[in-house]
Design a protein around this motif. Structure first.
Motif, PDB file in Angstrom:
ATOM      1  N   LEU A  83     -12.569 -19.313   3.413  1.00  7.84           N
ATOM      2  CA  LEU A  83     -13.583 -19.291   4.460  1.00  7.84           C
ATOM      3  C   LEU A  83     -13.736 -20.635   5.156  1.00  7.84           C
ATOM      4  CD1 LEU A  83     -14.306 -16.691   2.749  1.00  7.84           C
ATOM      5  CD2 LEU A  83     -16.622 -16.988   3.612  1.00  7.84           C
ATOM      6  N   ASN A  84     -13.351 -21.702   4.491  1.00  9.99           N
ATOM      7  CA  ASN A  84     -13.329 -23.029   5.118  1.00  9.99           C
ATOM      8  C   ASN A  84     -11.910 -23.585   5.112  1.00  9.99           C
ATOM      9  OD1 ASN A  84     -14.633 -25.135   6.468  1.00  9.99           O
ATOM     10  ND2 ASN A  84     -14.968 -26.299   4.588  1.00  9.99           N
ATOM     11  N   GLY A  85     -10.934 -22.687   5.231  1.00 12.71           N
ATOM     12  CA  GLY A  85      -9.541 -23.107   5.171  1.00 12.71           C
ATOM     13  C   GLY A  85      -9.090 -23.308   3.731  1.00 12.71           C
ATOM     14  N   ARG A  86      -7.856 -23.736   3.583  1.00  9.63           N
ATOM     15  CA  ARG A  86      -7.295 -23.972   2.245  1.00  9.63           C
ATOM     16  C   ARG A  86      -6.940 -25.440   2.100  1.00  9.63           C
ATOM     17  NH1 ARG A  86      -2.302 -20.698   1.625  1.00  9.63           N
ATOM     18  NH2 ARG A  86      -1.294 -22.486   2.636  1.00  9.63           N
ATOM     19  N   ARG A  87      -7.497 -26.034   1.054  1.00 13.70           N
ATOM     20  CA  ARG A  87      -7.204 -27.446   0.768  1.00 13.70           C
ATOM     21  C   ARG A  87      -5.919 -27.554  -0.039  1.00 13.70           C
ATOM     22  NH1 ARG A  87     -11.892 -30.315  -2.122  1.00 13.70           N
ATOM     23  NH2 ARG A  87     -12.788 -30.264  -0.031  1.00 13.70           N
ATOM     24  N   THR A  88      -5.877 -26.932  -1.209  1.00 17.99           N
ATOM     25  CA  THR A  88      -4.663 -26.906  -2.022  1.00 17.99           C
ATOM     26  C   THR A  88      -4.598 -25.566  -2.751  1.00 17.99           C
ATOM     27  OG1 THR A  88      -5.758 -27.912  -3.945  1.00 17.99           O
ATOM     28  CG2 THR A  88      -4.662 -29.403  -2.429  1.00 17.99           C
ATOM     29  N   PRO A  89      -3.404 -25.202  -3.181  1.00 10.52           N
ATOM     30  CA  PRO A  89      -2.130 -25.860  -2.868  1.00 10.52           C
ATOM     31  C   PRO A  89      -1.695 -25.578  -1.429  1.00 10.52           C
ATOM     32  CG  PRO A  89      -1.745 -23.911  -4.209  1.00 10.52           C
ATOM     33  CD  PRO A  89      -3.228 -24.055  -4.091  1.00 10.52           C
ATOM     34  N   ASP A  90      -1.124 -26.620  -0.784  1.00  9.77           N
ATOM     35  CA  ASP A  90      -0.557 -26.520   0.557  1.00  9.77           C
ATOM     36  C   ASP A  90      -1.647 -26.381   1.611  1.00  9.77           C
ATOM     37  OD1 ASP A  90       2.016 -26.542  -0.666  1.00  9.77           O
ATOM     38  OD2 ASP A  90       1.873 -24.399  -0.975  1.00  9.77           O
ATOM     39  N   ALA A  91      -2.201 -27.512   2.018  1.00  8.63           N
ATOM     40  CA  ALA A  91      -3.328 -27.548   2.946  1.00  8.63           C
ATOM     41  C   ALA A  91      -3.023 -26.795   4.234  1.00  8.63           C
ATOM     42  CB  ALA A  91      -3.692 -28.993   3.263  1.00  8.63           C
ATOM     43  N   ASN A  92      -3.963 -25.941   4.613  1.00 11.32           N
ATOM     44  CA  ASN A  92      -3.912 -25.259   5.903  1.00 11.32           C
ATOM     45  C   ASN A  92      -5.340 -24.854   6.254  1.00 11.32           C
ATOM     46  OD1 ASN A  92      -3.613 -23.640   8.144  1.00 11.32           O
ATOM     47  ND2 ASN A  92      -1.782 -22.598   7.390  1.00 11.32           N
ATOM     48  N   HIS A  93      -5.990 -25.675   7.071  1.00 12.17           N
ATOM     49  CA  HIS A  93      -7.398 -25.423   7.366  1.00 12.17           C
ATOM     50  C   HIS A  93      -7.605 -24.518   8.566  1.00 12.17           C
ATOM     51  CE1 HIS A  93      -8.964 -27.816   4.181  1.00 12.17           C
ATOM     52  NE2 HIS A  93      -8.168 -28.809   4.501  1.00 12.17           N
ATOM     53  N   THR A  94      -6.528 -23.959   9.082  1.00 13.10           N
ATOM     54  CA  THR A  94      -6.682 -22.943  10.125  1.00 13.10           C
ATOM     55  C   THR A  94      -6.814 -21.542   9.522  1.00 13.10           C
ATOM     56  OG1 THR A  94      -4.283 -22.610  10.362  1.00 13.10           O
ATOM     57  CG2 THR A  94      -5.294 -24.336  11.710  1.00 13.10           C
ATOM     58  N   LEU A  95      -6.554 -21.412   8.231  1.00 14.83           N
ATOM     59  CA  LEU A  95      -6.645 -20.104   7.584  1.00 14.83           C
ATOM     60  C   LEU A  95      -8.100 -19.657   7.462  1.00 14.83           C
ATOM     61  CD1 LEU A  95      -4.011 -20.557   4.738  1.00 14.83           C
ATOM     62  CD2 LEU A  95      -3.761 -19.226   6.844  1.00 14.83           C
ATOM     63  N   LYS A  96      -8.300 -18.347   7.398  1.00 17.47           N
ATOM     64  CA  LYS A  96      -9.635 -17.774   7.298  1.00 17.47           C
ATOM     65  C   LYS A  96      -9.728 -16.891   6.060  1.00 17.47           C
ATOM     66  CE  LYS A  96     -10.209 -19.528  11.409  1.00 17.47           C
ATOM     67  NZ  LYS A  96     -10.903 -20.820  11.563  1.00 17.47           N
ATOM     68  N   GLY A  97     -10.970 -16.577   5.670  1.00 22.16           N
ATOM     69  CA  GLY A  97     -11.187 -15.673   4.552  1.00 22.16           C
ATOM     70  C   GLY A  97     -10.916 -14.234   4.943  1.00 22.16           C
ATOM     71  N   ALA A  98     -10.754 -13.375   3.940  1.00 20.57           N
ATOM     72  CA  ALA A  98     -10.489 -11.956   4.189  1.00 20.57           C
ATOM     73  C   ALA A  98     -10.805 -11.153   2.928  1.00 20.57           C
ATOM     74  CB  ALA A  98      -9.031 -11.745   4.597  1.00 20.57           C
ATOM     75  N   MET A  99     -10.982  -9.839   3.107  1.00 18.32           N
ATOM     76  CA  MET A  99     -11.202  -8.927   1.988  1.00 18.32           C
ATOM     77  C   MET A  99     -10.286  -7.726   2.144  1.00 18.32           C
ATOM     78  SD  MET A  99     -15.332  -8.747   1.509  1.00 18.32           S
ATOM     79  CE  MET A  99     -16.285 -10.214   1.151  1.00 18.32           C
ATOM     80  N   ALA A 100      -9.837  -7.195   1.016  1.00 25.16           N
ATOM     81  CA  ALA A 100      -8.991  -5.998   1.023  1.00 25.16           C
ATOM     82  C   ALA A 100      -9.491  -5.036  -0.050  1.00 25.16           C
ATOM     83  CB  ALA A 100      -7.534  -6.375   0.747  1.00 25.16           C
ATOM     84  N   GLY A 101      -9.406  -3.741   0.263  1.00 23.08           N
ATOM     85  CA  GLY A 101      -9.770  -2.728  -0.718  1.00 23.08           C
ATOM     86  C   GLY A 101     -11.181  -2.207  -0.584  1.00 23.08           C
ATOM     87  N   LEU A 102     -11.834  -2.483   0.547  1.00 27.06           N
ATOM     88  CA  LEU A 102     -13.192  -1.978   0.757  1.00 27.06           C
ATOM     89  C   LEU A 102     -13.191  -0.465   0.979  1.00 27.06           C
ATOM     90  CD1 LEU A 102     -14.397  -4.711   3.291  1.00 27.06           C
ATOM     91  CD2 LEU A 102     -15.032  -4.567   0.891  1.00 27.06           C
ATOM     92  N   ASN A 103     -14.240   0.193   0.486  1.00 28.07           N
ATOM     93  CA  ASN A 103     -14.441   1.603   0.783  1.00 28.07           C
ATOM     94  C   ASN A 103     -15.936   1.886   0.869  1.00 28.07           C
ATOM     95  OD1 ASN A 103     -15.466   2.130  -1.900  1.00 28.07           O
ATOM     96  ND2 ASN A 103     -13.345   2.153  -2.628  1.00 28.07           N
ATOM     97  N   LEU A 104     -16.318   3.118   1.083  1.00 28.48           N
ATOM     98  CA  LEU A 104     -17.733   3.437   1.275  1.00 28.48           C
ATOM     99  C   LEU A 104     -18.548   3.289  -0.001  1.00 28.48           C
ATOM    100  CD1 LEU A 104     -17.494   6.492   3.706  1.00 28.48           C
ATOM    101  CD2 LEU A 104     -18.092   4.126   4.235  1.00 28.48           C
ATOM    102  N   GLY A 105     -17.886   3.084  -1.110  1.00 26.29           N
ATOM    103  CA  GLY A 105     -18.592   2.848  -2.364  1.00 26.29           C
ATOM    104  C   GLY A 105     -18.770   1.369  -2.683  1.00 26.29           C
ATOM    105  N   THR A 106     -18.214   0.497  -1.832  1.00 29.89           N
ATOM    106  CA  THR A 106     -18.330  -0.943  -2.058  1.00 29.89           C
ATOM    107  C   THR A 106     -19.735  -1.412  -1.684  1.00 29.89           C
ATOM    108  OG1 THR A 106     -15.984  -1.218  -1.491  1.00 29.89           O
ATOM    109  CG2 THR A 106     -17.347  -3.196  -1.532  1.00 29.89           C
ATOM    110  N   ASP A 107     -20.432  -1.970  -2.653  1.00 30.76           N
ATOM    111  CA  ASP A 107     -21.804  -2.421  -2.396  1.00 30.76           C
ATOM    112  C   ASP A 107     -21.895  -3.942  -2.455  1.00 30.76           C
ATOM    113  OD1 ASP A 107     -21.659  -3.014  -5.102  1.00 30.76           O
ATOM    114  OD2 ASP A 107     -22.943  -1.350  -5.721  1.00 30.76           O
TER     115      ASP A 107
END
Length: 556
Positions: free
Chosen positions: A393-417
Motif C-alpha cells: 500500500l506504500n510501495g515495496r521497500r524490500t526485497p527489490d525496492a519499487n515504490h510505484t507498486l500498489k496494494g491489492a486483494m485476491a479471492g474476495l466473494n460475497l461472504g468476505t467480511d
C-alpha cells in the motif's frame, strides 16, 4: 560503578521519546513522550502523492520537552550525573540547510514551504529520480548501488535531494548542503551545525547516501553531474568521512546544557537510525534478525564482516560496516507499511462513522476496532482458500525496492467480511516479512533467531502469532517498551566512555525479553501454501503494471 546516567532520544514517525537510564544497570529513571504538533494536524503532507514532510520546529520542541519531562521525574542527583546523550531518528529523512546548517524552514521566507522541511522516510515523491539513479548506476564504471542492494530507493537521500532541487528554484538557490535528521539533532545539541564539520552517521551515510570506503566516500562528482548538473559541486559541501555510534560527536553546548539543566560536560554521541539503535537495545547478536515493527518495519541483521563481507545481497537496504555494532557488517531490509496498513483499514471504516454519527462515535469505534478485529480474526481457521492481499500500500521497500507498486486483494466473494479482510491484511504483512527472510537465506546469510521490538510487537499478540506461523520460526519480543531509546542510551554510554564496547553496554543495560511466540506446525503448513499464492499474485500484479508502463512509454 559510580551512579551515572545516560539519555536515549528516539525520534519516531509520530512522536519523540526520551529515556533516562542508569548506565550501570539499565534501570529507567525517567521517560517522556512528545507528539509532533504539526504532524498530528497533517500539515505539509499530501498522502495522495506520497508527500510526507515534518517541520524542524516539531523536532526542536520535542527535543526540549521530552528531555525536560523525563528529567523532571528524577532527582537532582540523577540530573547532575547524566554523562551522555545519543539520538536515533527515522531515515532517510534529510533536510536542505544553509551555510550555518540551519534547515531552510527555520528561515522566515521558507517557514511554510514543505520543500524546506525534513523529507520523511516514507515520502515517495522522488520515484522518477530513484529510477534515474538506478539506470545511470547500472551503466557507470562503478556501480554505486552495489552496497545498497543494487536498487536505489525514492525513500533515500540522493533521490529526495534531486527532486527537490528540480521542483523548487527558491530552495535550490538557498540550499548550501543537506543533513540527515539523526545528524542534525545531534549537532544541534553540540552547538555545531556546520554541514562541513559536523560528524555524519555511518549508518545514514552507508545505507541511504551510497557512502563507502571503496568509493572514497560518496558517489563521485562526475556521476552526480551526469545524473543532473543541478548536483554539481554538492558533494564538496557534504562530507567525506562517516562515524559509528560509539564515537562522540562533541560536548553539549552551553546553551542546551543550561536549557536542559545538565552538566556542560555531557557527551553527545554520533546519531543513527531508529531501527539500528533499536537492534542494539534488543541485544542483537550475529545472525539474529531484529524486526522493528511499527508503522513500517525495519529488519536489521548483523554478522562478522570476515564471514559475509564478500557477499553482495540483492534487493535490501544496504550492507554497511559498523552501521549497527562497530566491527560487524550491518544489513538492513524492511517493509514500507506494516502498522500503517492496519491504520489505513481503521480509517476506511471510521471515516463514514465520523461524518454520519459524529466525532464521539467515531473515536469510540476507533479505539475498539483493531483489538476487536484481531480477537475475531484469531478465531478464524487458516485455509488454503483464504483471501490473499499484497502489503504494497506504500510501495515495496524490500526485497527489490519499487515504490510505484500498489496494494491489492485476491479471492474476495460475497461472504468476505470485515474480519476476514483484516486477517488477510495482517497475513500480507507477515508474508512481506517472510519474503525478506527468504531473500537473506537465498543470498547465503543465515538467520539463527528472530527478535521483535516496537509498538506492534508489544501490543498485538494476534499479529505476532501470525508472523511466527508464517515465518515458521520462534519470535522473541524485547521486554522494554522503548527499545530504540534504550539502544540510543547504550550508544550514549559507549560514546561517553562508560563502556569500551557496545557489547559491554548491552550486557549491563539490557532489559531482556518477556514473550516468545512459537509457530504452530499445522497452521504454518497452510501458510506455506498461502505464501506461494502471495508470491504468485505479487508477480502478476507487478509485471502487469510493468507491462502497462512499457506500453504507455511506447505510446508516448
Amino acid at each position: 560503578m559510580k551512579d551515572v546516567y545516560v539519555i536515549g532520544l528516539d525520534y519516531g514517525t509520530d512522536s519523540v521519546r526520551a529515556l533516562v537510564v542508569h548506565a550501570g544497570t539499565g534501570e529507567v529513571a525517567g521517560t517522556a513522550v512528545h507528539e509532533y504538533k504539526r504532524w498530528k494536524q497533517g500539515a505539509y503532507c499530501d498522502p495522495t502523492i506520497s508527500q510526507f514532510r515534518q517541520h524542524p520546529l516539531d523536532y526542536i520542541e520535542g527535543l526540549e520537552e521530552t528531555i525536560k519531562g523525563a528529567l523532571a521525574k528524577t532527582s537532582e542527583e540523577v540530573r547532575k550525573n547524566v554523562v551522555g546523550i545519543s539520538v536515533d531518528t527515522t531515515g532517510s529523512t534529510p533536510v536542505a540547510v544553509d551555510e550555518n546548517g540551519t534547515p531552510l524552514a527555520l528561515l522566515p521566507e521558507f517557514a511554510e514551504n514543505p520543500n524546506g522541511m525534513f523529507i520523511l522516510w516514507k515520502d515517495h515523491t522522488a520515484n522518477a529520480e530513484a529510477e534515474e539513479i538506478n539506470q545511470l548506476a547500472y551503466h557507470w564504471a562503478t556501480d554505486f548501488t552495489k552496497y545498497v542492494g543494487g536498487i536505489y530507493s525514492s525513500e533515500w537521500f540522493w533521490a529526495k535531494i534531486l527532486r527537490t532541487l528540480r521542483v523548487d528554484a527558491s530552495i535550490r538557490s538557498k540550499a548550501y548542503s543537506w543533513v540527515e535528521h539523526c545528524d542534525w539533532i545531534s549537532a544541534v545539541l553540540t552547538g555545531n551545525t556546520n554541514p562541513r564539520t559536523l560528524k555524519r552517521s555511518r549508518c545514514a551515510a552507508g545505507h541511504k547516501a551510497m557512502w563507502n570506503d571503496e568509493f572514497e566516500g560518496l558517489p563521485s562528482d562526475e556521476f552526480l553531474v551526469k545524473l543532473d548538473p543541478l548536483l554539481g559541486g554538492l558533494r564538496d559541501r557534504l562530507f567525506d568521512e562517516s562515524y559509528t555510534s560509539d564515537v562522540a560527536m562533541g560536548k553539549i553546548s552551553p546553551e542546551w546544557a543550561e536549557k536542559l539543566g545538565l552538566s556542560s560536560d555531557v557527551i553527545i554521541g554520533v546519531g543513527a537510525f531508529d531501527a539500528h539503535m533499536g537492534a542494539v537495545g534488543a541485544c542483537i547478536e550475529p545472525y539474529s534478525l531484529c524486526k522493528v515493527i511499527g508503522t513500517s518495519t525495519c529488519d536489521i541483521l548483523t554478522a562478522p564482516s570476515e564471514e559475509v563481507g564478500h557477499l553482495l545481497i540483492r534487493g535490501i537496504c544496504g550492507q554497511v560496516d559498523g552501521s549497527v555494532v562497530p566491527g560487524m557488517l550491518g544489513m538492513e531490509a524492511g517493509q514500507s507499511a506494516f502498522g500503517d496498513i492496519y491504520a489505513w483499514f481503521q480509517r476506511i471504516i471510521t471515516k463514514p462513522v465520523r461524518e454520519l454519527l459524529g466525532e464521539e462515535a467515531a473515536e469510540k469505534l476507533s479505539q475498539q476496532l483493531i483489538p476487536y478485529l484481531a480477537e475475531q480474526a484469531a478465531k478464524l481457521p487458516v485455509k488454503e482458500t483464504d483471501v490473499v492481499s499484497l502489503d504494497w500500500l506504500n510501495g515495496r521497500r524490500t526485497p527489490d525496492a519499487n515504490h510505484t507498486l500498489k496494494g491489492a486483494m485476491a479471492g474476495l466473494n460475497l461472504g468476505t467480511d470485515t474480519v476476514r479482510i483484516f486477517k488477510s491484511l495482517v497475513e500480507s504483512t507477515a508474508f512481506g516479512s517472510k519474503a525478506i527472510v527468504e531473500r537473506f537465506l537465498q543470498e547465503g546469510v543465515a538467520i539463527k533467531q528472530v527478535i521483535a521490538i516496537g509498538g506492534v510487537a508489544k501490543k498485538s499478540p494476534f499479529v505476532m502469532q501470525t508472523l511466527a506461523d508464517v515465518l515458521n520460526m520462534p519470535i522473541k519480543v524485547a521486554k522494554s517498551e522503548q527499545t530504540c531509546a534504550l539502544g540510543a542510551a547504550m550508544c550514549a554510554a559507549v560514546a561517553a566512555g562508560v563502556y569500551a564496547t557496545m557489547e559491554e553496554a548491552q550486557n549491563a543495560m539490557s532489559s531482556g525479553f518477556d514473550a516468545v511466540y512459537e509457530p504452530r506446525p499445522d497452521v504454518s503448513a497452510v501458510y506455506q501454501k498461502l505464501y506461494a499464492n502471495y508470491l504468485q499474485f505479487g508477480h502478476f500484479i507487478e509485471y502487469s503494471y510493468l507491462k502497462k508502463q512499457a506500453e504507455a512509454s511506447l505510446t508516448a
